[in-house]
Structures are given as C-alpha cells and as structure tokens.
Design an enzyme around this catalytic site. Sequence first.
Site: not given
Ligand code: THU
Length: 259
Positions: A178, A180, A214
């Site tokens: 992710c 974060e 995260c």
């Molecule tokens: N995702 C994030 O980057 N941060 C979050 O807090 C929620 C989810 C991303 C992971 C994945 O690439 C996409 O969003 C869907 O879950």
Amino acid sequence: MGLDDLRTLARGAAAHSRARYSSEPRGSIALLSDGAWVPGIRLESASLSLVVPASTAAIAAAVAAGRRDIVAVALSDAARPEDIAFLAEVPTGPLRSVHSSIFARDDVLPVVGPMLPLATPVPTGFTPAHGVALAAATARRSLVPYSSFPVGCVLQTSSGNLIAGTNVEHRDWTRTICAERSALVAALSLGLSDITAVFVACLEDPDASPCGACRQLLAEWAPEATVWMHRGAGSPDAHSTAQLLPSCFSGRTLRRPKH
Ligand code: THU
C-alpha cells in the site's frame, strides 16, 4: 559496475533495517537504467506477516519516485523466500537471478551513479491541505494494474523532510504494498523515523481510509503521527494513529531473541 559494488550498496542500506524480531537486518537497492539507485530495507512488524521484504521496499521507493526503469535489484544477503517470490514477478518488469543476491534485467549493467533523492524539504507555509494535495499527485505514480485504485501517501518528519509512497501491486496480491507502507519503509530506509504527519489520498474513493495492515505499521513505526486523509474539495480529515487502531499490539514488551 561489478556485482560486488551493488552488494556493498545493499549492505549499506541494511544498516537502517528494522529487524527487531529476527535479528537479521536486510537491505536492498534497486538500480535504475541511468545508474541511479534507491535503497530498501526489511521492516519487521509485531503483526508477523506484515513484514515488508527489502526487495519490495526498494521497488516501491523507485515507483513512488516516478521511476519504473529498474534494471537490477541487489540484496545485502542471499535472497530470502519472500524476496524470491516478490522478484519472481516484479511489477516493474522481469528480472532474472544472476547471483544468490542479485537479480538483473540485462547482462550488462549501467555504471552506478548517485542515490536518487527520496526526501524533499518541507516548503515554508506547508499545511495539511498541501500535504494531501501532494499525496494526490503522488497517487498518479502508483502501479495498479489489478485494482485501478491509485493511492498516494506523503510523510512529514520533524526534521523537515517529506517522503512519498504509492501502492505497487503484485500478481500475487498478498505481495502488494500500500501507499502508506511504501512511504513508511522509504522513510525508514533513509534513516528518517521522526514522522509527525501522514497525508493520504485515494483518488477513486473520497471516503477511504488506511487499511488494517497500514494502521498496524503506522501504530508501530509512526505512533506520534497525525494521519490526514484527502477529502476531495473538502478539508482533510485528521486522526491519530491510536484513533485508527485503538489498543493495538505494539510488540514493545516482547523480549529480544536469544539466538
Ligand atoms: N491501498 C493502499 O494503498 N492504501 C490503503 O490504505 C488501502 C488500499 C491499495 C492497495 C491496493 O493496491 C489497492 O489500494 C486496493 O486495495
């Protein structure tokens, strides 16, 4: 550029690894086509499976910096299973194993240049609105072939730095990182741990907020930070990491390993 030089850089990165539980600090670097490189570290978590492999950290840092032209990844030590699995299908394009700790795209590697600057100084008059706007701009660098859900994150440190992260998706969904965690591991890879603010933008969802994984990593590694969420045209939302994950397992009272 010799393979030994790449390994030396990866070993340098390992100095910042946070491997409290395994006591096996590991670092990596992602080498770019012009010879610039970015560092990555193994970041461990009290929540076991949330460990970020060093290879994932380096690739994510390169992508967040707007660079996908990764020609090699070097590890400080022989690749671990999680690195091998991640590198088997690197989101930025195929690399093959050329040594127990080096994966490369081509036979010939560029001459190594300087480290890509990953931290930028906090501008004068910087506000949370600027922070979430920067996170939204960073989200445009995300690598999201499986979800089309770009997320950007910017961390602010008390030492006056901004560090960016984006989500980078892997064919093995469990290896996706992710935005974060990408920003967090990038900051720690630079030795920056004094995180005071986390700005997050999910371009496709104005109501989104950080996922459970995260929240855990932020609670462990940025416990004092305020997390600001982009709310489109509205003002950003603010929460403490404790509000996002009350009564979390911090791992602080665990003993150090005996081996
Ligand atoms: N995702 C994030 O980057 N941060 C979050 O807090 C929620 C989810 C991303 C992971 C994945 O690439 C996409 O969003 C869907 O879950």
